[in-house]
Design a protein around this motif. Structure first.
Motif, PDB file in Angstrom:
ATOM      1  N   GLY A  74       0.840  -1.190   0.000  1.00 58.73           N
ATOM      2  CA  GLY A  74       0.000   0.000   0.000  1.00 58.73           C
ATOM      3  C   GLY A  74       0.871   1.233   0.000  1.00 58.73           C
ATOM      4  O   GLY A  74       2.076   1.137   0.240  1.00 58.73           O
ATOM      5  N   PHE A  75       0.270   2.391  -0.310  1.00 60.22           N
ATOM      6  CA  PHE A  75       1.049   3.620  -0.259  1.00 60.22           C
ATOM      7  C   PHE A  75       0.168   4.802   0.120  1.00 60.22           C
ATOM      8  O   PHE A  75      -1.047   4.781  -0.067  1.00 60.22           O
ATOM      9  N   ILE A  76       0.838   5.799   0.693  1.00 65.93           N
ATOM     10  CA  ILE A  76       0.160   7.051   1.033  1.00 65.93           C
ATOM     11  C   ILE A  76       0.539   8.044  -0.063  1.00 65.93           C
ATOM     12  O   ILE A  76       1.717   8.271  -0.290  1.00 65.93           O
ATOM     13  N   PRO A  77      -0.445   8.628  -0.760  1.00 63.45           N
ATOM     14  CA  PRO A  77      -0.106   9.432  -1.932  1.00 63.45           C
ATOM     15  C   PRO A  77       0.242  10.890  -1.656  1.00 63.45           C
ATOM     16  O   PRO A  77       0.814  11.539  -2.524  1.00 63.45           O
ATOM     17  N   GLY A  78      -0.074  11.425  -0.483  1.00 66.09           N
ATOM     18  CA  GLY A  78       0.144  12.864  -0.325  1.00 66.09           C
ATOM     19  C   GLY A  78       0.316  13.321   1.107  1.00 66.09           C
ATOM     20  O   GLY A  78      -0.343  14.240   1.567  1.00 66.09           O
ATOM     21  N   GLY A  79       1.212  12.689   1.836  1.00 65.23           N
ATOM     22  CA  GLY A  79       1.424  13.070   3.227  1.00 65.23           C
ATOM     23  C   GLY A  79       0.492  12.307   4.157  1.00 65.23           C
ATOM     24  O   GLY A  79      -0.501  11.710   3.724  1.00 65.23           O
ATOM     25  N   ALA A  80       0.805  12.336   5.448  1.00 61.25           N
ATOM     26  CA  ALA A  80       0.107  11.510   6.429  1.00 61.25           C
ATOM     27  C   ALA A  80      -1.400  11.743   6.460  1.00 61.25           C
ATOM     28  O   ALA A  80      -2.160  10.870   6.880  1.00 61.25           O
ATOM     29  N   SER A  81      -1.839  12.905   6.005  1.00 59.79           N
ATOM     30  CA  SER A  81      -3.268  13.211   6.052  1.00 59.79           C
ATOM     31  C   SER A  81      -4.055  12.545   4.928  1.00 59.79           C
ATOM     32  O   SER A  81      -5.284  12.556   4.937  1.00 59.79           O
ATOM     33  N   ALA A  82      -3.353  11.996   3.945  1.00 59.47           N
ATOM     34  CA  ALA A  82      -4.036  11.434   2.780  1.00 59.47           C
ATOM     35  C   ALA A  82      -4.369   9.966   3.012  1.00 59.47           C
ATOM     36  O   ALA A  82      -3.512   9.205   3.447  1.00 59.47           O
ATOM     37  N   PRO A  83      -5.612   9.573   2.727  1.00 53.07           N
ATOM     38  CA  PRO A  83      -5.981   8.171   2.883  1.00 53.07           C
ATOM     39  C   PRO A  83      -5.083   7.233   2.063  1.00 53.07           C
ATOM     40  O   PRO A  83      -4.617   7.602   0.992  1.00 53.07           O
ATOM     41  N   PHE A  84      -4.866   6.021   2.587  1.00 54.17           N
ATOM     42  CA  PHE A  84      -4.009   5.025   1.941  1.00 54.17           C
ATOM     43  C   PHE A  84      -4.602   4.572   0.610  1.00 54.17           C
ATOM     44  O   PHE A  84      -5.818   4.509   0.454  1.00 54.17           O
ATOM     45  N   LEU A  85      -3.723   4.209  -0.325  1.00 55.78           N
ATOM     46  CA  LEU A  85      -4.146   3.579  -1.572  1.00 55.78           C
ATOM     47  C   LEU A  85      -3.473   2.218  -1.698  1.00 55.78           C
ATOM     48  O   LEU A  85      -2.522   1.903  -0.984  1.00 55.78           O
ATOM     49  N   CYS A 110     -10.620  23.318  11.877  1.00 49.43           N
ATOM     50  CA  CYS A 110      -9.703  23.223  10.735  1.00 49.43           C
ATOM     51  C   CYS A 110      -9.766  21.832  10.121  1.00 49.43           C
ATOM     52  O   CYS A 110     -10.492  20.951  10.574  1.00 49.43           O
ATOM     53  N   ALA A 111      -8.943  21.629   9.085  1.00 50.91           N
ATOM     54  CA  ALA A 111      -8.988  20.370   8.332  1.00 50.91           C
ATOM     55  C   ALA A 111      -8.275  19.222   9.040  1.00 50.91           C
ATOM     56  O   ALA A 111      -8.240  18.109   8.535  1.00 50.91           O
ATOM     57  N   PHE A 112      -7.702  19.505  10.199  1.00 51.78           N
ATOM     58  CA  PHE A 112      -7.012  18.454  10.961  1.00 51.78           C
ATOM     59  C   PHE A 112      -7.956  17.282  11.249  1.00 51.78           C
ATOM     60  O   PHE A 112      -7.549  16.124  11.231  1.00 51.78           O
ATOM     61  N   GLY A 113      -9.220  17.586  11.504  1.00 49.85           N
ATOM     62  CA  GLY A 113     -10.201  16.536  11.794  1.00 49.85           C
ATOM     63  C   GLY A 113     -10.317  15.538  10.665  1.00 49.85           C
ATOM     64  O   GLY A 113     -10.243  14.329  10.875  1.00 49.85           O
ATOM     65  N   GLU A 114     -10.466  16.045   9.430  1.00 51.90           N
ATOM     66  CA  GLU A 114     -10.530  15.153   8.259  1.00 51.90           C
ATOM     67  C   GLU A 114      -9.224  14.383   8.114  1.00 51.90           C
ATOM     68  O   GLU A 114      -9.204  13.209   7.795  1.00 51.90           O
ATOM     69  N   ALA A 115      -8.124  15.106   8.360  1.00 54.71           N
ATOM     70  CA  ALA A 115      -6.805  14.503   8.156  1.00 54.71           C
ATOM     71  C   ALA A 115      -6.602  13.296   9.063  1.00 54.71           C
ATOM     72  O   ALA A 115      -6.143  12.250   8.625  1.00 54.71           O
ATOM     73  N   GLU A 116      -6.962  13.431  10.334  1.00 52.07           N
ATOM     74  CA  GLU A 116      -6.616  12.367  11.268  1.00 52.07           C
ATOM     75  C   GLU A 116      -7.464  11.104  11.077  1.00 52.07           C
ATOM     76  O   GLU A 116      -7.033  10.017  11.454  1.00 52.07           O
ATOM     77  N   VAL A 117      -8.643  11.236  10.489  1.00 52.08           N
ATOM     78  CA  VAL A 117      -9.444  10.022  10.317  1.00 52.08           C
ATOM     79  C   VAL A 117      -9.086   9.289   9.020  1.00 52.08           C
ATOM     80  O   VAL A 117      -9.418   8.112   8.863  1.00 52.08           O
ATOM     81  N   GLY A 118      -8.378   9.956   8.112  1.00 52.86           N
ATOM     82  CA  GLY A 118      -8.019   9.355   6.827  1.00 52.86           C
ATOM     83  C   GLY A 118      -7.292   8.024   6.944  1.00 52.86           C
ATOM     84  O   GLY A 118      -7.730   7.022   6.370  1.00 52.86           O
ATOM     85  N   PRO A 119      -6.186   7.991   7.690  1.00 59.52           N
ATOM     86  CA  PRO A 119      -5.442   6.736   7.801  1.00 59.52           C
ATOM     87  C   PRO A 119      -6.290   5.608   8.419  1.00 59.52           C
ATOM     88  O   PRO A 119      -6.213   4.458   7.987  1.00 59.52           O
ATOM     89  N   VAL A 120      -7.098   5.940   9.411  1.00 58.92           N
ATOM     90  CA  VAL A 120      -7.885   4.904  10.096  1.00 58.92           C
ATOM     91  C   VAL A 120      -8.958   4.346   9.157  1.00 58.92           C
ATOM     92  O   VAL A 120      -9.047   3.132   8.926  1.00 58.92           O
ATOM     93  N   LEU A 121      -9.754   5.244   8.577  1.00 62.26           N
ATOM     94  CA  LEU A 121     -10.857   4.778   7.725  1.00 62.26           C
ATOM     95  C   LEU A 121     -10.345   4.058   6.479  1.00 62.26           C
ATOM     96  O   LEU A 121     -10.923   3.045   6.065  1.00 62.26           O
TER      97      LEU A 121
END
Lengths: 435, 174
Positions: free
Chosen positions: A284-295, A392-403
């Protein structure tokens, strides 16, 4: 392997290039500033940047010229420019290179930006850990001042543009533009409610533009070569120009690579990055920094531009690509990232402050094989109560990796929870949170 | 009175901002560079300089992880533990340091030489595992490198393995 023309890294890739003013000038540096002062009105600069299609390189990808256009023209001032050099998105390390190897490139971009928006003062907010970068920028500013590119009566134009370096002190959230402004005002770096936006109420409640280092570094090239030239590079019309993408993780050749936007991830990871470091395949890979959901590997042919990555369910973000090989536990990876977000949550909004701690606890117990039936649903519910409910967008960012890890590798979560059920009695006490 | 000897620096910092409070982080950084940590007398002095109350200074200090509120060892070892460094072995290095120096995160060696911290991302993900020692970065760490760094720091107070202006990968032309 395809060879791409470099724009931002071109100078620094010349043998022996040290980034001094003399070398930058020899490479054509500060010609754009001279051109702007001679031939351009502030509006003409803004128009050129709008036409170029340049979008912010910090993470959100907002069109830069449009952002500048929001600065009220009739405001008596002062107006400010803040260059966001708080590079702290895990997986991203491009701005450090741009600042330390070719500082005048971004400084020239900043002076032109100040001219365009009518600012006389600019601050470079650089993360506190980048001591070397701050020293290099101060030195470059001294050189630029002595040569008349920065300071009073800029190149005899009568204009004044002062630039100062401002060091942060170790807070990820200060990369969020309004938190950056709070921090620059000497306060705790907590994001502000928007609106009002920084364009009207920014630093000291004055009109302010906040732009990333790489965004600033692109400006002189747009002026020198024209908006049409820039707009023809990459993946027009919406993702123009090159980007300095960062590659990290389980690859042979990690590092910074400048390519036109829109090449596929496969080419980036396998051609430029040399592929996986061992014989284990990509998991798997993260496409755009820790805030980006895994692909997943099936997304390797997705193009590296804003729209394509968004369509694939993630985001191009800061351009930091992190690659993980087969055998990496995705529950562990999500936990590691969640520990980061838990540590860095500023604490202003309850859903994020409490939710990040709850997410870490739950992930920790799953990873330590002490998870319970229903923990996956609990994670999903928690994430649903954070995203969209914060300032701020931190909320969206932190749930990305988990979801995203639950979406792609749910069976790994289930297996760990299953193991816990076998190993532990059903009415066990909850493990005490330790972090 | 630590800022008495730093008049020039203080004046230069204050001149950069139209609002005094903006000088808070720069002055705290200055105080820490001088004393190794941010002491209570330093915070009180800064409050006076900026027309703030001591709690306003303290509430800001505690938000930022880089400020030490207690004295620490001569060399502050900060190892990145975030995912990108962890993928390439940062946990092993932390374990190795624990073993070699007999300190865990937050602890200082008995000779007061090294303090270990395990920190979040320092923006050096392509050249991990990495650590920051005081103002310097050390990247692509291995146990051998760490050993040499600790020996050099003990002996000379500095180590030639520290990173210069960053570029990675280095250009093929070089």
């Amino acid at each position: 392997m395809a060879q791409y023309e470099k724009i931002l890294l071109k100078n620094m890739e010349q043998p022996g290039y040290s980034g001094s003013l003399k070398e930058y000038e020899q490479a054509g540096g500060y010609q754009a500033l001279k051109k702007v002062l001679k031939d351009f009105s502030p509006d003409a600069v803004i128009d050129a940047v709008k036409k170029s299609g340049l979008r912010g390189r910090g993470g959100a990808g907002f069109p830069t010229g449009v952002k500048w256009g929001f600065i009220p023209k009739d405001h008596p001032g002062p107006k400010y420019l803040c260059c966001n050099a708080d590079e702290s998105e895990p997986g991203t390390f491009k701005d450090r290179q741009l600042m330390e190897r070719d500082p005048h490139q971004m400084l020239e971009g900043m002076v032109i930006t100040c001219f365009a928006i009518g600012a006389e003062t600019a601050y470079i907010y650089i993360r506190g850990e980048f001591r070397l970068g701050a020293q290099i920028l101060w030195r470059a500013l001294d050189e630029a001042k002595a040569a008349g590119y920065v300071g009073e009566n800029l190149l005899g134009s009568g204009k004044t543009i002062n630039i100062y370096v401002h060091q942060g002190a170790g807070a990820y959230i200060c990369g969020e533009e309004t938190a950056l402004l709070e921090s620059l005002e000497g306060k705790r770096g907590m994001p502000r409610f928007k609106p009002p936006f920084p364009a009207t109420h920014g630093l000291y409640q004055k009109p302010t533009v906040v732009n990333n280092v790489e965004t600033m570094a692109n400006i002189p090239h747009i002026i020198n070569n024209g908006a049409e030239w820039f707009a023809s590079i990459g993946s027009p019309p919406k993702s123009t120009g090159t980007r300095v993408f960062c590659l990290s993780g389980h690859v042979k050749r990690p590092g910074n690579y400048e390519v036109p936007m829109g090449i596929p991830f496969r080419e980036f990871i396998y051609d430029l990055g040399g592929g996986m470091r061992s014989d284990k395949p990509l998991k798997g890979f993260i496409p755009g920094g820790a805030s980006a959901p895994f692909l997943k590997p099936e997304h390797l042919d997705v193009k590296m531009d804003f729209e394509s990555v968004a369509l694939a369910g993630s985001m191009l973000g800061s351009g930091g690509v992190t690659v993980m090989e087969e055998g990496t536990s995705m529950v562990w990876a999500a936990l590691r990232l969640m520990e980061f977000f838990y540590h860095e949550s500023c604490g202003k909004c309850t859903p994020c402050r409490e939710g990040s701690s709850w997410l870490v606890q739950t992930l920790q117990r799953i990873w330590q094989k002490k998870g319970r039936q229903g923990d996956i649903e609990l994670l999903e519910e928690l994430c649903g109560n954070i995203a969209g409910r914060t300032v701020c967008a931190f909320g969206e960012a932190e749930v990305g990796p988990v979801l995203s890890t639950i979406k792609h590798w749910r069976h790994e979560y289930e297996a760990l929870i299953q193991e816990a059920q076998v190993a532990l009695p059903p009415n066990k006490e909850l493990p005490v949170f330790s972090h | 009175m630590i800022f008495e000897q730093l008049q020039n620096e203080v004046t230069a910092i204050l001149a950069r901002y139209p609002v005094k409070r903006s000088a808070l982080l720069p002055l705290l950084n200055l105080a820490q560079a001088r004393e190794g940590y941010v002491s209570e007398p330093a915070m009180r002095e800064i409050a006076k300089l900026l027309d703030l109350t001591p709690p306003q200074v303290f509430e800001t200090v505690t938000f930022y992880t880089m400020f030490n509120l207690k004295p620490i060892g001569t060399f502050h070892l900060q190892i990145c533990k975030s995912l990108m460094c962890a993928l390439v072995g940062s946990d092993d290095l932390v374990a190795w340091i624990k073993n070699q120096l007999d300190i865990g995160p937050g602890q200082t060696t008995s000779d007061n030489m090294f303090t270990l911290s395990v920190v979040e991302c320092l923006g050096s993900c392509g050249t991990g595992p990495m650590m920051q020692v005081n103002d310097d970065y050390y990247e692509q760490l291995t146990e051998e490198k760490l050993k040499r760094i600790f020996d050099d720091l003990r002996r000379d107070g500095t180590c030639s393995l520290k990173s210069g202006p960053f570029m990675y990968p280095e250009s093929a032309a070089k």
